[in-house]
Design an enzyme around this catalytic site. Structure first.
Site, PDB file in Angstrom:
ATOM      1  N   ASN A  77      50.538  37.042  48.865  1.00  0.00           N
ATOM      2  CA  ASN A  77      51.107  35.695  48.878  1.00  0.00           C
ATOM      3  C   ASN A  77      51.568  35.246  47.490  1.00  0.00           C
ATOM      4  O   ASN A  77      52.173  34.182  47.345  1.00  0.00           O
ATOM      5  CB  ASN A  77      50.097  34.682  49.416  1.00  0.00           C
ATOM      6  N   TYR A 113      34.358  41.748  35.554  1.00  0.00           N
ATOM      7  CA  TYR A 113      35.689  42.171  35.980  1.00  0.00           C
ATOM      8  C   TYR A 113      35.905  43.644  35.668  1.00  0.00           C
ATOM      9  O   TYR A 113      36.423  44.409  36.498  1.00  0.00           O
ATOM     10  CB  TYR A 113      36.751  41.315  35.286  1.00  0.00           C
TER      11      TYR A 113
END
Length: 297
Positions: free
Chosen positions: A29, A169
């Site tokens: 998206n 991360y």
């Protein structure tokens, strides 16, 4: 990748015709996923935009055209992953593109640390649930930041050790590489024609850098303007990995420029930790245990 592929500066124009092929792109998206989806539809693929936010996904799909379809997928919720996978009949290429970066400590619906839960465990479960319906290849997005990561195999979800958003991360991106390489080894051992590759975008300007909820958002906003390449360029490595007949299982595709931060797709080297076969096996077993998804080859 051959020397010719590197020297010819592979671009979107080199994507073979994708007519008749279905590609799932997670997180399509916005950012790299959106750019990849647009390029694939332009080459006649049917692209499933697998998005947590279907409103944003539909807004993108409406501008792409009839070749784009939106389906809900929240990688931070294994029930959503299972529901999504159950509705897929067949797919040629799965691009594990979605991710979160350096966010404050929080948990997924299943109690996993958000970054390892979304970036690795969600995609691990999705790939395993779809594997018997994937005809061609799996592409898993990693990052150069894998170099600062270590796998806390005894505390993957930061329940006992100190949480730091960037090292968490790094752990998730290292896990992506360990998974991609181990998947390729297991596919080869089973005699499967399906390929597993990894890719990374270098330093590409996307909205991923604006969600760390820290001062780094401001720093990276400057970097996006001064250093980063455009998202269209950042998407090229995953597009090459997903479509090129020359792409080989087990490769890590990234930019060819200085420090692999910018440029056109080529094979990149990942660090020694990402090639640790013993750790890959341990992570695989733990991932099956945590997600409840066992692979069948």
């Amino acid at each position: 990748m051959t020397a010719n592929a590197t020297s010819s500066h592979w671009t979107e124009q080199d994507i073979p015709d994708q007519a008749g092929r279905t590609v799932i792109v997670t997180g399509a998206n916005s950012g790299l996923g959106e750019m990849a989806a647009r390029a694939l539809v332009r080459k006649n693929a049917h692209v499933v935009l697998a998005c947590r936010n279907t409103t944003k996904g539909k807004a993108v799909a409406d501008t792409i055209g009839d070749g784009a379809e939106v389906r809900e997928l929240d990688l931070a919720d294994l029930s959503s992953v299972r529901s999504f996978a159950a509705a897929v009949d067949k797919v040629d290429v799965l691009i594990n593109n979605a991710g979160v970066m350096a966010v404050p400590k929080r948990k997924t619906a299943d109690g996993f640390e958000m970054q390892i839960g979304t970036n690795h465990l969600g995609h691990f479960a999705l790939t395993g649930l779809l594997l018997d319906r994937i005809a061609d290849r799996v592409v898993t997005m990693s990052s150069g930041v894998h170099a600062i990561g270590s796998i806390g195999i005894d505390d993957l979800n930061y329940e006992h050790r100190r949480y730091e958003s960037w090292t968490a991360y790094g752990q998730s991106k290292l896990a992506n590489l360990l998974f991609a390489y181990e998947l390729q080894r297991r596919l080869e051992a089973a005699g499967s024609p399906v390929k597993s590759l990894a890719a990374h975008p270098g330093y590409a300007a996307t909205n991923l850098q604006s969600h760390t909820e820290s001062i780094m958002d401001r720093v990276m906003a400057i970097g996006n303007k001064v250093i980063a390449q455009k998202a269209e360029m950042g998407a090229l490595p995953e597009l090459y990995a997903a479509t090129s007949p020359a792409a080989e299982g087990g490769q890590f595709i990234g930019p060819d420029g200085l420090g692999n931060l910018r440029g056109h797709p080529t094979t990149n080297k990942s660090n020694k930790k990402s090639r640790d076969v013993e750790m890959a096996g341990k992570l695989w077993a733990l991932s099956e245990q945590l997600t409840g998804v066992s692979y069948s080859f």
